[in-house]
Design an enzyme around this catalytic site. Structure first.
Site, short mmCIF file in Angstrom:
data_model
loop_
_atom_site.label_atom_id
_atom_site.label_comp_id
_atom_site.label_asym_id
_atom_site.label_seq_id
_atom_site.Cartn_x
_atom_site.Cartn_y
_atom_site.Cartn_z
N LYS A 153 37.13 20.08 49.08
CA LYS A 153 37.57 18.39 48.90
C LYS A 153 39.06 17.71 49.31
O LYS A 153 39.58 16.48 49.01
CB LYS A 153 37.72 18.37 47.40
CG LYS A 153 36.41 18.66 46.33
CD LYS A 153 36.20 19.21 44.87
CE LYS A 153 34.65 19.34 44.45
NZ LYS A 153 34.70 18.70 44.10
N THR B 155 30.49 12.17 41.45
CA THR B 155 30.22 10.72 40.09
C THR B 155 31.69 10.48 39.92
O THR B 155 32.05 9.58 39.99
CB THR B 155 29.60 11.79 38.98
OG1 THR B 155 30.43 12.52 38.90
CG2 THR B 155 27.78 11.93 39.39
N LYS C 224 32.42 6.24 38.47
CA LYS C 224 33.60 5.39 37.85
C LYS C 224 34.79 5.03 38.06
O LYS C 224 35.63 3.61 37.88
CB LYS C 224 34.43 6.58 36.95
CG LYS C 224 33.35 7.59 36.30
CD LYS C 224 33.59 9.39 36.25
CE LYS C 224 32.54 10.51 35.95
NZ LYS C 224 32.76 12.00 35.66
N HIS D 185 22.89 21.02 43.85
CA HIS D 185 23.47 20.28 43.62
C HIS D 185 24.99 20.84 45.07
O HIS D 185 25.88 19.53 44.76
CB HIS D 185 24.39 20.45 42.71
CG HIS D 185 24.14 19.29 41.19
ND1 HIS D 185 24.55 17.92 41.33
CD2 HIS D 185 23.38 20.07 40.61
CE1 HIS D 185 23.23 18.27 39.73
NE2 HIS D 185 23.08 19.03 39.37
N LYS E 175 40.01 16.07 40.35
CA LYS E 175 38.49 16.93 40.86
C LYS E 175 38.79 17.74 40.54
O LYS E 175 40.14 18.79 40.65
CB LYS E 175 38.25 16.04 41.64
CG LYS E 175 38.79 16.13 43.08
CD LYS E 175 37.65 15.52 44.14
CE LYS E 175 37.00 13.92 44.23
NZ LYS E 175 36.53 13.59 44.19
N ARG E 176 37.86 18.87 40.60
CA ARG E 176 37.92 20.15 40.68
C ARG E 176 39.11 20.78 42.21
O ARG E 176 37.97 20.32 43.52
CB ARG E 176 37.08 21.29 40.99
CG ARG E 176 36.70 22.40 41.54
CD ARG E 176 35.30 22.74 40.57
NE ARG E 176 34.32 22.41 41.50
CZ ARG E 176 33.79 22.86 42.44
NH1 ARG E 176 33.73 23.66 42.90
NH2 ARG E 176 33.03 22.35 42.88
#
Length: 865
Positions: free
Chosen positions: A583, A688, A692, A384, A577-578
Site C-alpha cells: 500500500k 473501498t 468513500k 479479494h 488503511k492497513r
C-alpha cells in the site's frame, strides 16, 4: 440533580433526568416526549450501573436499548416473514465485520434521528455527545470487514433476505497505541462492559468438533468421532435497512464449553487448570481476530476459528432449511440450492465446502454425487487478493490433525478434479501441479484454499474490473479455460448512508438541496446531476463552506487525540488503511521527507509561495509485521521533527492518526481534500476507502490499481492525479531491477539519505530502507517499486500543489468527484451479486472415468456414502 423520593423513601427518577419525565415503557415511541419516557424507563428498569446516575455513558446505554425496542419489532416481523414466505436466502460468511457505531446508523436508517435528538435534549443531553460514548465493535481489521458491513446494510435496504455470519471476538485485533517506541498493541475493550445491540439466542447452539478420528460404519458410511467438542452459541445483531420495514441479522458465534466439561473432581483435587481445560480452549477460539500463526499452536487456533465459523453457520443454515420444510414428509435436498446461497468472503471460510459435504453425507445420509451437486450449486466465492501471502495455504499435516474427515473429503475432491482434467482436458496435464487443490511438496505439503474455492464454487468473482481481469488472465487462467462463465466481476461498493448521508451532514444537505431530492441516498446514480451545477458560484460557496466545517471538526479531533494543532486552511492530505508495504505508506512518508527537506532549503519568501499541507497517515500494522511497524515509527519520528520546526511547521505538518477504525474514518473522510491510494499497480484488489473519499468530494492521487481505474473513468481523468507504473509494466520493471538496470531518481536518493543522516532521531531505519535495495525478491529489491514510482509521484504532488492554489478549479474538481461516484454504491454491487444470470451455468461434475474409479483406495469410496 438529586433523585426525588416517594413516601416510601425509594427513588423514582435518576439524577440528571427531569422529574416531569415519567419512566414509561413505550416499545414503539413516536414523539420525542414518549421517546424520552422510554429512555428513562430503560435507565431505571434495564439497569446496568449503580442507581441515580444518568451521565453520558448511562444515557448511551438507555438510548441504545430504546432504539433496540423499535428494531426488535421489525426484526421479529422480518424473521416471521422469511419463515412464512420461505424465499431463497443469502448467507454471507466472513471472518471480519467492521460495523462502526450502531446507534447513529440505527437512528439514521430508521429515520428517527431528529426525534431522538429532541428527546435527549429533554433529558439534558445532546445526541452527538451520546453517540460518542459507543465503542466500535472490534470484529474486523480493514477493507474486507468494512465491505462486509456495507453489504449487510445494502441487503437490508434492498429488502433482500440475507444474513451475515461471523465470530464474536472478545478483543478483536488490537487497540493501537503510539509511543516513543512506535506502535504498541493492547487488547480492545469493546465488550469490557457489554454491547446493547446483541441478543444472545440461548436456543441456537451447535456442537463443533475438532481433532478425533474417522470411523467406518458397518454400512460403509463414515463418521467423525472423539476429539474435543465446543459449543457454538448464537449472538444476533440487528441490521436495519434505510427507511424500510426490513431488519436482517448478523449472527455472531461465541465458543463455550458446557458444565459437563468442567471436572469437579480435578478442581477439588487442586488441579484447577486441568479441571477447566476445555473451557479455556473454548475461550481461545473467539478471543482475538487473526491470532499470531508463527507457532504450531497459532496455526491450529486460526484454523479452529475458520472451521468454527463454517461449521456453526452451516449447521444453522441446514437447520433453518429443514425447519421451513417441516411440512414435507421427506426433505427435498435437491431444492437446497434453490433456497440457500452461501457467499464466501475471501478464502477464510473455505472450509464451508468440505463441511457442507460432510453434513450432507455423514449426517443427512446423501451420496457423494448428490452432496457434490448441492454444494457446488450453493457455494460462491469472492476473491479479494492476488498477494501470495494472502492466498491461504494450510499445512496438510495440521489439517489432518484438526479435521481428519475434511481432509478425506478434500482429497476426494482433488482426485476427482484431476481425473476430470485428464479425461476431458489432456492439454492441461502439465498444468495440474499448479491447478490441483493439494500440493504434495515433500518439504511443505499444503492445501491450496483458493484452488478449492475455484473448483467447488458455481461462481468466482473479483472485486474491481482490473482485479477480475488479472484473476482471469493470470491467477486462475487455466480454470477459466475450463469454466469461462464461472468467473465474473463485481466491483466493490460502499453504503451511501453511513459514508455521506450520516457522516457528512453539511455536504449531504447541500447535495439534497441542489438535486431537489434526497432519493440519492437510495439511488446514488442521481449524483451525476450535480455536474450541471459544477461551475455555479453559489454551489461553490456552499461546497467550500461545508468542506471547511468538516476540516475544522477534523482539526479538533486531531488536537484531541495527538496534541498536534493543524491549520484548517492548509491542504488536508490523508492516507488511512492497513499498513502494508504494497500500500506504500513508505512512498508517502519519503515524499513528505523530501518536501520537508526542500522547505528547509527555501528562503522565507519562497516558502510563502508553496501550498501549505497537512499530511495525515493512519492504520494498524499487524503485530508481527516488522517492516510495517517500522513505517509507523518513521511517520511518527518525522512528525515529531517537522511539527516542532518553527521554520516550516506553518507550511507542513505530518500526523499519524492512532487507532484507525470506522468512527475515526467518519471524521477523517469528510474533512479530507486529497487522498492517497498509491499501491503498486496490480496489487490492490479494489479498495473501498478510495470510494468513500471520492464520494465526499476528496480528490485522489493514485496509481492505476484496483478500483482507482474505474473511479478515474467515472469522475474524469482531469480530476484524478495519476502517477506510477501500470500493472502490465510491473513484471518487466521487476525483471529490469533484478538485472541491475534501475537508475534511481536523485530525489529518491536524497530522501533516503536524509533519513539515514539521523535527521529524525537515532532509530536504525537501515533494515527498512534495505528493503528498497538489492536485485530481486519479495521483501527486498524494492519489490513494490517505490523507487521507480517516486519521481512520478513527486511530479503528481507538484500538480496537486498548483491545482489547490486555484480555488475555483479545485472546488469544481471536488464537486465532480462526488458527482461521479454513483457507480460505487454497495446497493449496485449487491444487486449485481445476487441477481442470477439468465439461464443456469452448467456445473462441471467431478466424476472420474471408470478406469480411475477402480484404483481408488477403499478409504475414499465417498461416492457410495
Amino acid at each position: 440533580m438529586a433523585a426525588s423520593l416517594n413516601a416510601n423513601g425509594t427513588a423514582t427518577v435518576k439524577a440528571g433526568i427531569p422529574a416531569e419525565i415519567p419512566a414509561i415503557a413505550h416499545p414503539l415511541p413516536e414523539d420525542p416526549a414518549e421517546i424520552a419516557s422510554n429512555i428513562n424507563y430503560h435507565a431505571q428498569y434495564s439497569p446496568h450501573f449503580s442507581p441515580f446516575k444518568f451521565e453520558p455513558e448511562q444515557a448511551y446505554y438507555a438510548t441504545a436499548e430504546s432504539v433496540r425496542d423499535q428494531l426488535i419489532k421489525q426484526w421479529n416481523e422480518t424473521y416471521l416473514h422469511y419463515h412464512k414466505v420461505n424465499p431463497k436466502q443469502t448467507y454471507y460468511l466472513s471472518m471480519e465485520y467492521l460495523q462502526g457505531r450502531a446507534l447513529s446508523n440505527a437512528v439514521g436508517n430508521l429515520d428517527i434521528q431528529n426525534a431522538y435528538a429532541d428527546a435527549l435534549k429533554q433529558l439534558g443531553h445532546e445526541l452527538e455527545n451520546i453517540v460518542e460514548q459507543e465503542k466500535d465493535a472490534a470484529l474486523g481489521n480493514g477493507g474486507l470487514g468494512r465491505l462486509a458491513s456495507c453489504f449487510l446494510d445494502s441487503m437490508a435496504t434492498l429488502n433482500l433476505p440475507a444474513w451475515g455470519y461471523g465470530l464474536r471476538y472478545r478483543y478483536g485485533l488490537f487497540k493501537q497505541l503510539i509511543t516513543k517506541a512506535g506502535q504498541e498493541e493492547i487488547a480492545e475493550d469493546w465488550l469490557e462492559k457489554f454491547s446493547p445491540w446483541e441478543v444472545v439466542r440461548h436456543d441456537i447452539v451447535f456442537p463443533v468438533r475438532f481433532f478425533g478420528h474417522v470411523e467406518v460404519q458397518p454400512n460403509g458410511s463414515r463418521k467423525w468421532v472423539s476429539g474435543e467438542v465446543i459449543q457454538a452459541v448464537a449472538y444476533d445483531v440487528p441490521i436495519p435497512g434505510y427507511k424500510t420495514k426490513n431488519t436482517n441479522s448478523l449472527r455472531l458465534w461465541d465458543a463455550k464449553a458446557t458444565a459437563e466439561d468442567f471436572d469437579l473432581f480435578q478442581f477439588n483435587d487442586g488441579q484447577y487448570e486441568s479441571a477447566a481445560h476445555l473451557h479455556s480452549r473454548a475461550q481461545q477460539i473467539c478471543a482475538v481476530l487473526y491470532p499470531g500463526d508463527a507457532t504450531e499452536n497459532g496455526k491450529l487456533l486460526r484454523l479452529k476459528q475458520q472451521f468454527f465459523l463454517c461449521s456453526a453457520s452451516l449447521q444453522d443454515i441446514i437447520s433453518r432449511f429443514k425447519e421451513r420444510n417441516n411440512g414435507n414428509n421427506e426433505i427435498q435436498w435437491s431444492e437446497f440450492p434453490t433456497k440457500v446461497a452461501v457467499q464466501l468472503n475471501d478464502t477464510h471460510p473455505t472450509l464451508a465446502i468440505p463441511e457442507l459435504m460432510r453434513l450432507l453425507m455423514d449426517v443427512e445420509g446423501l451420496g457423494w454425487d448428490e452432496a457434490w451437486d448441492i454444494t457446488s450449486r450453493t457455494i460462491a466465492y469472492t476473491n479479494h487478493t492476488v498477494l501470495p501471502e494472502a492466498l491461504e495455504k494450510w499445512s496438510q499435516s495440521v489439517m489432518w490433525k484438526l479435521l481428519p474427515r475434511h481432509m478425506e473429503i478434500i482429497e476426494e475432491i482433488d482426485k476427482r478434479f484431476i481425473a476430470m482434467i485428464l479425461a476431458t482436458r489432456p492439454d492441461l496435464e502439465n498444468k495440474l501441479s499448479g491447478m490441483s487443490i493439494l500440493d504434495h511438496n515433500p518439504q511443505k505439503a499444503v492445501v491450496r484454499m483458493a484452488n478449492l474455492c475455484v473448483v467447488s464454487s458455481h461462481t468466482v468473482n473479483g472485486v474491481a474490473q482490473l482485479h477480475s481481469d488479472i484473476l482471469k488472465a493470470e491467477l486462475f487462467s487455466d480454470y477459466v479455460s475450463i469454466w469461462p462463465t464461472k468467473f465474473q466481476n463485481k466491483t466493490n461498493g460502499i453504503t451511501p448512508r453511513r459514508w455521506l448521508r450520516f457522516c457528512n451532514p453539511e455536504l449531504s444537505h447541500i447535495v439534497t438541496k441542489w438535486l431537489k431530492t434526497d432519493q440519492w441516498v437510495n439511488n446514488l446514480d442521481l449524483l451525476v446531476n450535480l455536474r450541471q451545477f459544477a461551475d455555479n458560484p453559489d454551489l461553490h460557496a456552499e461546497w467550500e463552506s461545508a468542506k471547511l466545517a468538516s476540516k475544522q471538526r477534523l482539526a479538533q479531533y486531531i488536537l484531541h487525540v495527538t496534541g498536534v494543532s493543524i491549520d484548517p486552511n492548509s491542504l488536508f492530505d490523508i492516507q488511512v488503511k492497513r499498513i502494508h508495504e504494497y500500500k506504500r505508506q513508505l512512498l508517502n512518508i519519503l515524499g513528505a521527507i523530501y518536501r520537508y527537506k526542500k522547505l528547509k532549503e527555501m528562503s522565507p519568501e519562497e516558502r510563502k509561495n508553496t501550498t501549505p499541507r497537512t499530511i495525515m497517515i493512519g492504520g494498524k500494522a499487524f503485530a508481527t509485521y516488522t517492516n510495517a511497524k517500522r513505517i509507523v515509527k518513521l511517520v511518527n519520528d518525522v512528525g515529531a521533527v517537522v511539527n516542532t520546526d518553527p521554520e516550516v511547521n506553518s507550511f507542513l505538518k505530518v500526523v499519524f492518526v492512532p487507532n484507525y477504525n470506522v468512527s475515526v474514518a467518519e471524521v477523517l473522510i469528510p474533512g479530507s481534500e486529497l487522498s492517497q491510494h498509491i499501491s503498486t499497480a496490480g496489487m490492490e484488489a479494489s479498495g473501498t476507502s478510495n470510494m468513500k473519499f471520492a464520494l465526499n468530494g476528496c480528490l485522489i492521487i493514485g496509481t492505476l490499481d484496483g478500483a482507482n481505474v474505474e473511479i478515474r473513468e467515472e469522475i474524469g481523468e482531469e480530476n484524478f492525479f495519476l502517477f506510477g507504473a501500470t500493472a502490465d509494466e510491473v513484471p518487466r520493471l521487476r525483471k529490469e531491477r533484478e538485472n541491475g538496470m534501475f537508475k534511481p531518481d536523485p530525489r529518491f536518493e536524497e530522501a533516503k539519505q536524509f533519513v539515514t543522516s539521523g535527521a529524525f532521531g537515532t532509530y536504525d531505519y537501515n533494515p527498512l530502507l534495505d528493503s528498497l535495495e538489492g536485485n530481486s525478491g519479495y521483501g527486498r529489491g524494492d519489490y513494490f517499486l517505490v523507487g521507480h514510482d517516486f519521481p512520478s509521484y513527486m511530479d503528481a504532488q507538484a500538480r496537486v500543489d498548483e491545482a489547490y492554489k486555484d480555488r475555483k478549479r479545485w472546488i469544481k474538481m471536488s464537486i465532480l468527484s462526488t458527482a461521479g461516484s454513483g457507480k460505487f454504491s454497495s446497493d449496485r454491487t449487491i444487486s449485481q451479486l445476487l441477481v442470477r444470470r439468465k439461464g443456469k451455468a452448467k456445473v462441471q461434475r467431478l466424476v472420474p472415468p471408470p478406469s480411475t474409479q477402480t484404483q481408488r483406495a477403499p478409504l475414499l469410496r465417498l461416492q457410495l456414502l
